[in-house]
Design an enzyme around this catalytic site. Sequence first.
Site, mmCIF file in Angstrom:
data_model
loop_
_atom_site.group_PDB
_atom_site.id
_atom_site.type_symbol
_atom_site.label_atom_id
_atom_site.label_comp_id
_atom_site.label_asym_id
_atom_site.label_seq_id
_atom_site.Cartn_x
_atom_site.Cartn_y
_atom_site.Cartn_z
ATOM 1 N N VAL A 184 -40.344 0.979 85.678
ATOM 2 C CA VAL A 184 -39.283 2.161 85.986
ATOM 3 C C VAL A 184 -38.215 1.412 85.537
ATOM 4 C CG1 VAL A 184 -38.816 3.599 88.076
ATOM 5 C CG2 VAL A 184 -41.770 3.485 88.001
ATOM 6 N N HIS A 335 -40.793 -7.050 101.898
ATOM 7 C CA HIS A 335 -41.985 -8.144 102.703
ATOM 8 C C HIS A 335 -42.280 -9.713 102.928
ATOM 9 C CE1 HIS A 335 -43.318 -4.268 102.717
ATOM 10 N NE2 HIS A 335 -43.855 -4.159 103.551
ATOM 11 N N TYR A 336 -41.551 -10.470 101.439
ATOM 12 C CA TYR A 336 -40.919 -11.776 102.303
ATOM 13 C C TYR A 336 -42.628 -12.288 101.889
ATOM 14 C CZ TYR A 336 -38.989 -16.130 102.105
ATOM 15 O OH TYR A 336 -38.622 -17.886 102.106
ATOM 16 N N ASN A 338 -44.725 -12.233 104.190
ATOM 17 C CA ASN A 338 -45.706 -11.223 104.804
ATOM 18 C C ASN A 338 -46.173 -10.365 104.617
ATOM 19 O OD1 ASN A 338 -45.946 -13.203 107.436
ATOM 20 N ND2 ASN A 338 -43.585 -12.706 107.426
ATOM 21 N N GLY A 339 -46.220 -9.925 102.790
ATOM 22 C CA GLY A 339 -47.205 -8.647 102.187
ATOM 23 C C GLY A 339 -48.084 -8.290 102.586
ATOM 24 N N LEU A 341 -50.584 -9.654 105.033
ATOM 25 C CA LEU A 341 -49.923 -9.948 106.372
ATOM 26 C C LEU A 341 -49.710 -8.136 106.522
ATOM 27 C CD1 LEU A 341 -50.690 -9.965 108.926
ATOM 28 C CD2 LEU A 341 -48.653 -11.004 108.893
ATOM 29 N N LYS A 514 -22.885 5.695 73.277
ATOM 30 C CA LYS A 514 -22.436 7.401 73.904
ATOM 31 C C LYS A 514 -22.943 7.588 72.395
ATOM 32 C CE LYS A 514 -18.350 11.027 73.976
ATOM 33 N NZ LYS A 514 -17.851 10.770 73.348
ATOM 34 N N GLY A 575 -9.949 16.648 72.311
ATOM 35 C CA GLY A 575 -8.351 16.693 71.649
ATOM 36 C C GLY A 575 -7.233 17.373 71.514
#
Length: 673
Positions: A184, A335-336, A338-339, A341, A514, A575
Amino acid sequence: MTNETVIIGGGVIGLAIAIELKLRGTDVTVLCRHFQGAATHAAAGMLAPDAEKIPNLAMRSLCWRSRALYPDWTRKLEDLTGLNTGYRPCGILAPVFDEGAGGDEGAEREKLILSSPSSSSFPSSPAYWFKKEAIHQYQPGLGAEVVGGWWYPEDAKVDNKALAHVLWTAAESVGVELKDGITVEAFLQQQGQVVGVQTNAGIIRAAHYVLASGAWSNELLPLPVLPRKGQMLSVRIPEFVPELPLKRVLFGQDIYIVPRRDRLIIGATSEDVGFIPDNTPEGIQTLLQAAIRLYPQLKHYPIQEFWWGFRPATPDELPILGTSHCQNLTLATGHYRNGILLAPVTATLIADFILEQKSDPLLADFHYSRFQSQPSTSTPMLTHSANFSNGHQPAISPLPFGYAHGKPTPHSPLIIAGKTFQSRLMTGTGKYRSIEEMQQSIAASDCQIVTVAVRRVQTKAPGHEGLAEALDWTKIWMLPNTAGCQTAEEAIRVARLGREMAKLLGQEDNNFVKLEVIPDLKYLLPDPIGTLQAAEQLVKEGFAVLPYINADPMLAKRLEDVGCATVMPLASPIGSGQGLKTTANIQIIIENAGVPVVVDAGIGSPSEAAQAMELGADALLINSAIALSPNPAAMAHAMNLATVAGRLAYLAGRMPIKDYASPSSPLTGTITS
């Protein structure tokens, strides 16, 4: 086809939420960039809120609640798949080398009750202190320096790799659509809603979205979630050892050892090094030294494997759960450690919130707004949902996030292809009388995006000599343009040159272009067919395409569908300074767009710039009106003020237009003779 719910992230959190939603009757699609690369695979599977001594009361309550869900949750997954998750309510032993680490009462204390006033459902979790003799008897082979330790009987473990496999299999078995290898790239947002996600496989739409992409969340939203690398290794139990010598999970000081059948898992470092991969000698040496001190005999065991992973860390090391700046986007990230858990409780809370609009009181402690800076000192990290919209109706609540004392924050971010900009005014480098005037004007405009004609820089056209040195490209994002290209083939070739030009200026990740395809040299009107052809090819090549077009609503939608990052309808010919001559069509484009709408060309005065922004345009690109003014720097500043004023007016909403007068002062209570 529109999916009911799309979950970004195929780790343990994303899959747990997907299964819970599907079991409650919701169609779910999971988008996963690389299933084997999820942080789930780089964990040890400890369910250890007590051993970790989590100080935050709300976090401790959340972890306790999730640990209590684990027996039934894993049993449900195992029933769905016939596979084993390796869940064991085995308790965790935490040896200490310093008796003072046992707590204030140390070895004299027989039992500790950890209580949390914030949770009546889980009021306590016991811990028992073992003296030196007792702990060495309970677990033989500990290091001689171990003087005691805590036993946490309610902590547990799960085989993280087995759990990941079971979750993926369970999701398949209940009918979740799993798409691996899908990256994504950006959220498409309109009127406080996500209307789609831009991916490497095209645009995917849903009624609701969940961000559960862990350490990569910050690439999609300005959330303070950053990768924290953890290195790990395993040692194999030698064949001459008759049975597993270590039967307990050991949770030591900066080290843990988890027994698994024929091996021991050792972890983990915690390194703030971004997404730098691979194991390092220093990291592995640190782990081995600490592990051998805790359990010396493993120094004789053969090393089996090294690996690493990226944990999603927030500044306070607590997760981000619940609502976001968009009404149909829910956050479940950060969640660092503790994902694993927190997977079951996160799945339950998020499913309750999405399907039943039931917001658990605990969610308030993990809302993203806790990271909001004070408006008086810095720009808010996330702004009110209306600031992300592309639509024609503002959506403002009485005192939304990003507003201070009822005043809307003017510097709300513009997001294009996942990149955030504070200014909604873009400028150019052409038509100035001198390099100095151009430098002064760009500085006065406060713009962050400057478009540059690739062909003119290549040929050193007048006014473009020394352009690379004239601007500070560490502060300004270059938008290479294909001006001068009359065919799709020319534009594609010049776009590729523009990308290389950006790299030479140090913008290695700049894939913006562009797109201009203009065969008409008199009126300079863009070729719709050539533009669409070039856009399709450039999107396939990984460009973020910003196409310059006539104000054609059908073409704008086709360009969005092929994956363009914006659409850029002209207000009037390039312009000409004629102002807004295509207002009705621009309004239709804005109303139907799922990508930012940038009004480009023809604006001649600040009042016209403000009017374009009041329509609901997301940004403006203005060059001639600034460069051809007798005082370009002053005009650039005026255009910046007009852009901000127009945006604020759009957000505020104008008063209704009436056919009759309405007095400003009340007619009642007046003095009569």
